[in-house]
Design an enzyme around this catalytic site. Structure first.
Site, mmCIF file in Angstrom:
data_model
loop_
_atom_site.group_PDB
_atom_site.id
_atom_site.type_symbol
_atom_site.label_atom_id
_atom_site.label_comp_id
_atom_site.label_asym_id
_atom_site.label_seq_id
_atom_site.Cartn_x
_atom_site.Cartn_y
_atom_site.Cartn_z
ATOM 1 N N GLY A 15 0.791 -1.013 0.065
ATOM 2 C CA GLY A 15 0.629 0.474 0.038
ATOM 3 C C GLY A 15 0.650 1.185 -0.407
ATOM 4 N N LYS A 16 1.638 0.934 -0.623
ATOM 5 C CA LYS A 16 2.655 2.016 -0.210
ATOM 6 C C LYS A 16 2.201 3.785 -1.413
ATOM 7 C CE LYS A 16 6.918 0.291 -2.041
ATOM 8 N NZ LYS A 16 6.040 -0.637 -1.908
ATOM 9 N N THR A 17 1.467 3.436 -2.053
ATOM 10 C CA THR A 17 1.315 4.341 -3.415
ATOM 11 C C THR A 17 0.228 5.214 -2.691
ATOM 12 O OG1 THR A 17 2.122 2.633 -5.230
ATOM 13 C CG2 THR A 17 0.563 4.363 -5.406
ATOM 14 N N LYS A 38 8.458 8.915 -7.527
ATOM 15 C CA LYS A 38 7.999 7.493 -7.204
ATOM 16 C C LYS A 38 9.709 7.066 -8.504
ATOM 17 C CE LYS A 38 7.112 3.320 -7.801
ATOM 18 N NZ LYS A 38 6.780 1.902 -5.850
ATOM 19 N N ASP A 53 1.804 4.210 -11.260
ATOM 20 C CA ASP A 53 1.903 4.587 -10.231
ATOM 21 C C ASP A 53 2.538 6.099 -10.093
ATOM 22 O OD1 ASP A 53 0.806 1.895 -8.284
ATOM 23 O OD2 ASP A 53 3.649 1.756 -7.683
ATOM 24 N N GLU A 114 7.836 8.011 -3.241
ATOM 25 C CA GLU A 114 7.847 6.232 -2.938
ATOM 26 C C GLU A 114 9.061 5.553 -3.553
ATOM 27 O OE1 GLU A 114 4.320 2.904 -4.366
ATOM 28 O OE2 GLU A 114 4.172 4.990 -4.992
ATOM 29 N N ILE A 116 10.437 1.495 -4.351
ATOM 30 C CA ILE A 116 10.193 0.308 -4.628
ATOM 31 C C ILE A 116 10.767 -1.231 -3.283
ATOM 32 C CG2 ILE A 116 12.439 0.723 -5.733
ATOM 33 C CD1 ILE A 116 10.575 -1.148 -8.348
ATOM 34 N N GLY A 117 8.624 -1.529 -3.754
ATOM 35 C CA GLY A 117 9.588 -2.809 -2.688
ATOM 36 C C GLY A 117 10.343 -2.732 -1.020
#
Length: 242
Positions: A15-17, A38, A53, A114, A116-117
């Site tokens: 749910g980062k985005t 991002k 995203d 944001e 990644i992973g």
């Protein structure tokens, strides 16, 4: 403020985005000039660019920044960033990301970036997301799962950040699947309770499961941006900035 925050996760798909988008929109509505990034994204085809995203973040805050500035490194294959870059015979240059971020920081009071992973995801030979965070010199918000298994992943991530002396502004717990049974609700409640006692950082949420997210991203984010959890998160990241 001339500062920012880095949103990382305990894993992919936590749910980062939506947290990034909701936080940025909340700040914008409070009158703060906010930018989004991002820096790296995989699984992006030309036909699916609008559903990326980065594009969603751009649309939610109605940013006039070019998509290439919001996301300097996009790759087609839905792989870990190192593998996706190698498949295209490219390299992810942290210097480029740092330069773009610096330009963004010069334009805005606050930049929400944001990742990644998770923090140990490799993005180059001998470099990972940790190195990206260190280059940008930002405090971090960790997004994790509120259900069973969330405790270990969250504590490992927070502890790893502490060892690298990276400030953690908050841990946001997200309901990645609905808690339908009495047992699942108990698992979630105890996960949240234990993390609030043991994480050593503000623990917010859990954010509710949103089945409509993929089809109604903007509407869902707009509602979430007004929630108590995101309001608390905005206060936490501004404290971290000071």
């Amino acid at each position: 403020m001339n500062s920012g925050i880095f949103i990382t996760g305990t894993d992919t798909g936590v749910g980062k985005t939506i947290v990034t988008a909701a936080l940025a929109l909340h700040m914008k509505r409070k009158g703060i000039a906010v930018g989004v990034m991002k820096p790296i994204e995989t699984g992006i085809t030309s036909s699916g660019l609008a559903r990326s995203d980065a594009a969603r973040l751009q649309a939610v805050i109605e940013s006039d920044d070019a998509l290439g500035a919001i996301c300097p490194f996009q790759f087609e294959l839905p792989l870990a960033p190192l593998a996706a870059a190698q498949a295209e015979r490219r390299e992810i240059d942290l210097g480029v990301i740092q330069k773009v971020h610096r330009l963004m920081a010069g334009r805005y009071e606050y930049v929400v970036a944001e990742g990644i992973g998770g923090v140990h995801v490799p993005i180059g030979r001998n470099i990972d997301v940790f190195d990206l965070i260190a280059r940008l010199r930002l405090p971090v918000v960790v997004v994790g799962r509120s259900g069973l298994g969330g405790i270990n992943h969250a504590l490992l991530t927070v502890e790893a950040l502490r060892r690298r002396r990276i400030p953690v502004a908050a841990l946001v717990l997200n309901q990645t699947r609905p808690a339908r049974s009495k047992l699942e609700r108990l698992q979630e409640r105890t996960t949240v309770e234990i993390l609030r006692k043991q994480a050593g950082v503000p623990v917010l949420g859990p954010l509710p499961y949103r089945s409509e997210l993929s089809k109604q991203f903007r509407k869902t984010v707009t509602k979430l941006a007004q929630s108590a959890a995101i309001t608390q998160l905005a206060k936490a990241v501004r404290r971290a900035a000071r």
